[in-house]
Design a protein around this motif. Structure first.
Motif, mmCIF file in Angstrom:
data_model
loop_
_atom_site.group_PDB
_atom_site.id
_atom_site.type_symbol
_atom_site.label_atom_id
_atom_site.label_comp_id
_atom_site.label_asym_id
_atom_site.label_seq_id
_atom_site.Cartn_x
_atom_site.Cartn_y
_atom_site.Cartn_z
ATOM 1 N N ALA A 16 0.929 -1.136 -0.166
ATOM 2 C CA ALA A 16 0.040 -0.143 0.140
ATOM 3 C C ALA A 16 0.847 1.353 -0.018
ATOM 4 C CB ALA A 16 -0.971 0.010 1.236
ATOM 5 N N THR A 17 1.867 1.284 0.747
ATOM 6 C CA THR A 17 2.855 2.277 0.836
ATOM 7 C C THR A 17 3.658 2.601 -0.549
ATOM 8 O OG1 THR A 17 3.343 2.015 2.903
ATOM 9 C CG2 THR A 17 4.865 3.438 1.923
ATOM 10 N N GLY A 18 4.069 1.523 -1.228
ATOM 11 C CA GLY A 18 4.628 1.713 -2.495
ATOM 12 C C GLY A 18 3.525 2.179 -3.438
ATOM 13 N N ARG A 19 2.446 1.603 -3.533
ATOM 14 C CA ARG A 19 1.278 2.189 -4.322
ATOM 15 C C ARG A 19 1.121 3.389 -4.460
ATOM 16 N NH1 ARG A 19 -0.693 -2.881 -2.955
ATOM 17 N NH2 ARG A 19 -2.535 -2.014 -1.637
ATOM 18 N N ALA A 20 0.921 3.976 -3.093
ATOM 19 C CA ALA A 20 0.615 5.551 -2.789
ATOM 20 C C ALA A 20 2.048 6.274 -3.472
ATOM 21 C CB ALA A 20 0.599 5.664 -1.439
ATOM 22 N N ALA A 21 3.090 5.688 -3.192
ATOM 23 C CA ALA A 21 4.405 6.487 -3.746
ATOM 24 C C ALA A 21 4.437 6.715 -5.172
ATOM 25 C CB ALA A 21 5.515 5.960 -2.920
ATOM 26 N N LEU A 22 4.064 5.122 -5.968
ATOM 27 C CA LEU A 22 3.971 5.460 -7.434
ATOM 28 C C LEU A 22 3.130 6.470 -7.741
ATOM 29 C CD1 LEU A 22 4.172 1.541 -7.874
ATOM 30 C CD2 LEU A 22 5.790 3.389 -8.675
ATOM 31 N N ALA A 23 1.656 6.565 -7.080
ATOM 32 C CA ALA A 23 0.838 7.619 -7.449
ATOM 33 C C ALA A 23 1.432 8.848 -7.592
ATOM 34 C CB ALA A 23 -0.374 7.165 -6.840
ATOM 35 N N ASP A 24 1.961 8.975 -6.482
ATOM 36 C CA ASP A 24 2.766 10.436 -6.296
ATOM 37 C C ASP A 24 3.700 10.622 -7.335
ATOM 38 O OD1 ASP A 24 3.387 13.088 -5.038
ATOM 39 O OD2 ASP A 24 5.231 11.976 -3.907
ATOM 40 N N VAL A 25 4.562 9.734 -7.751
ATOM 41 C CA VAL A 25 5.638 9.957 -8.653
ATOM 42 C C VAL A 25 4.975 9.905 -9.905
ATOM 43 C CG1 VAL A 25 7.501 9.025 -9.668
ATOM 44 C CG2 VAL A 25 7.219 8.871 -7.375
ATOM 45 N N ASP A 26 4.189 9.622 -10.402
ATOM 46 C CA ASP A 26 3.387 9.682 -11.621
ATOM 47 C C ASP A 26 2.819 10.681 -12.067
ATOM 48 O OD1 ASP A 26 2.415 8.514 -14.144
ATOM 49 O OD2 ASP A 26 0.273 7.852 -13.232
ATOM 50 N N ARG A 27 2.727 11.837 -11.073
ATOM 51 C CA ARG A 27 2.193 13.095 -11.189
ATOM 52 C C ARG A 27 3.490 13.999 -11.846
ATOM 53 N NH1 ARG A 27 0.402 12.370 -5.868
ATOM 54 N NH2 ARG A 27 -2.118 11.909 -5.791
ATOM 55 N N LEU A 28 4.702 13.520 -11.980
ATOM 56 C CA LEU A 28 5.879 14.023 -12.406
ATOM 57 C C LEU A 28 6.068 13.997 -14.057
ATOM 58 C CD1 LEU A 28 8.366 13.484 -9.595
ATOM 59 C CD2 LEU A 28 7.062 15.538 -9.952
ATOM 60 N N ALA A 29 6.513 14.947 -14.700
ATOM 61 C CA ALA A 29 6.742 14.774 -15.989
ATOM 62 C C ALA A 29 7.431 13.788 -16.530
ATOM 63 C CB ALA A 29 7.130 16.026 -16.923
ATOM 64 N N LEU A 30 8.808 13.509 -15.726
ATOM 65 C CA LEU A 30 9.597 12.395 -15.902
ATOM 66 C C LEU A 30 10.192 12.305 -17.368
ATOM 67 C CD1 LEU A 30 8.311 9.508 -13.729
ATOM 68 C CD2 LEU A 30 9.968 11.224 -13.171
ATOM 69 N N THR A 31 10.509 13.499 -18.017
ATOM 70 C CA THR A 31 10.655 13.793 -19.551
ATOM 71 C C THR A 31 12.419 13.555 -19.442
ATOM 72 O OG1 THR A 31 10.662 15.989 -19.608
ATOM 73 C CG2 THR A 31 8.590 14.911 -20.234
ATOM 74 N N SER A 32 12.793 13.638 -20.723
ATOM 75 C CA SER A 32 14.358 13.558 -20.720
ATOM 76 C C SER A 32 14.938 15.139 -20.268
ATOM 77 C CB SER A 32 14.690 13.158 -22.227
ATOM 78 O OG SER A 32 14.176 14.123 -23.171
ATOM 79 N N VAL A 33 13.986 16.059 -20.569
ATOM 80 C CA VAL A 33 14.482 17.396 -20.004
ATOM 81 C C VAL A 33 14.260 17.442 -18.642
ATOM 82 C CG1 VAL A 33 13.836 19.699 -20.409
ATOM 83 C CG2 VAL A 33 13.816 18.343 -22.261
ATOM 84 N N SER A 34 13.345 16.993 -17.785
ATOM 85 C CA SER A 34 13.097 17.046 -16.320
ATOM 86 C C SER A 34 13.566 16.234 -15.424
ATOM 87 C CB SER A 34 11.472 17.369 -16.494
ATOM 88 O OG SER A 34 10.701 16.001 -16.428
#
Length: 387
Positions: A16-34
């Motif tokens: 549950a902790t990991g799934r919540a963290a993944l949802a948080d990280v998924d809000r970021l762009a994570l593109t090659s630039v960012s």
């Protein structure tokens, strides 16, 4: 090379902790630039878990173009690269419907997910502990799937159809040598000799040299050849040794086999040129496809077909002119026709389409297509309307 996941990573990401963290990280762009800035932010929030979280989110985003319903899945980079596209896996599963199936190279479970709705019992095995742990998470909703750690070359099931997908990389590079696959294809076939068997492999293998006694099916998806599958004789129709299956995300699937007629006329070029789907070409069924649709070949050694009609739903090229391939004369004709955008298809001739397009120096506005091929001993060019 992607991040090297551990079983501890899998346990955390599935919690549950990991799934919540993944949802948080998924809000970021994570593109090659960012990415560097985003990774710094994730490290600040999640410390040593940052790399696993970022890699998982990026892999999930890549997976959406290939795998259905995989938005919550866990992957490794290599496993995602080799995973069968869902549409192809589901096609294979329909051929195995009603049978108990054992996937002896199950990896993260992409094939098992397609098999589960069609087969009463599905067994998956692998030697990679991390991938098995990921598969367990990915397939938790399927009650008819059992996972085990086992060597693909050591049979551990009975009364099942065996499926396998040997890794096609050796020393970090893609290989078309059956003996360098992992596990080696000859060893795999020996291990399950006499069993009903379906083995996914690269479409570039020399199947005639392999001497496979069953059926070789070449599958394309949306115009791109994706794989070949070796089907043992007990899993195919009598008399079929080659099959081409064409899958589409926008149209109905179709198939053609070498049990169908292949007698075609020898005639001058017709009003249209048709470039058959790559699955048809790789499976060696060009003549069968031509016979089915009332077409014929421009040259018996070349896969381009011609005719006075085009099969429904197929991209054909209507011929405007035919000429011997001489660049000076071709350039003059294209300028006369106000040619600008130019598609160049070439088969049976040593021509680099991009280099030729540059040399032609076109400045017009009308799109055209060139089909350049060899008829007899002569290089011939067909000037066509771009579909």
């Amino acid at each position: 090379m992607g991040y090297l996941f551990t079983r501890a990573d899998v346990g955390y990401l599935g919690s549950a902790t990991g799934r919540a963290a993944l949802a948080d990280v998924d809000r970021l762009a994570l593109t090659s630039v960012s990415l560097l800035k985003d990774l710094e932010q994730v490290r600040g929030a999640y410390g040593d878990r940052a790399a696993a979280l970022v890699e998982t989110v990026r892999l999930r985003r890549r997976a959406t173009a290939k795998l259905a319903d995989a938005g919550e899945w866990l992957f490794t980079d290599d496993a995602l690269q080799q995973a069968t596209p869902t549409a192809v896996a589901r096609h294979r599963a329909t051929r195995l419907a009603g049978r108990a199936v054992h996937d002896v190279t199950c990896s993260i479970g992409a094939e098992l997910a397609a098999l589960a709705p069609h087969c009463p019992a599905v067994l998956g095995s692998d030697l990679d502990d991390v991938r098995l742990a990921m598969a367990s998470r990915n397939l938790s909703g399927h009650r008819n799937v059992l996972l085990a750690k086992a060597d693909a070359l050591t049979p551990c099931s009975v009364d099942t159809v065996v499926t396998a997908d040997p890794a096609r990389r050796a020393d970090g590079r893609r290989t078309h040598d059956p003996a360098k696959l992992q596990p080696p294809l000859p060893d795999l076939l020996d291990a399950y000799r006499g069993r009903d068997l379906a083995v996914k492999c690269a479409p570039g293998l020399d199947f005639d040299r392999l001497g496979w006694p069953g059926e070789v099916e070449v599958v394309s998806l949306d115009g791109s050849v994706r794989e070949a599958c070796l089907w043992s004789s007990g899993l195919t129709e009598p008399g079929v040794t080659r099959r081409a299956t064409v899958l589409s995300s926008k149209a109905a699937a179709w198939t053609i086999t070498d049990a169908e007629p292949d007698v075609i006329d020898e005639r001058p070029p017709g009003q249209w040129i048709v470039d058959p789907d790559g699955a048809v070409v790789r499976a060696g069924l060009v003549r069968h496809y031509a016979a089915k649709h009332g077409l014929w070949q421009l040259d018996p050694r070349i896969a381009y077909l011609t005719g006075d009609t085009v099969p429904e739903g197929v991209r054909g090229f209507r011929v405007l002119d035919r000429m011997d391939f001489r660049e000076k004369a071709l350039r003059a004709e294209l300028h006369r026709r106000d040619c600008g955008p130019l598609e160049i298809l070439a088969r049976g001739v040593d021509i680099d389409p991009d280099a030729l397009r540059s040399r032609l120096k076109l400045r017009g506005s009308q799109p055209h297509t060139l089909v350049i091929t060899r008829i007899g001993r002569s290089a011939t060019v067909f000037l066509c309307v771009t579909p």
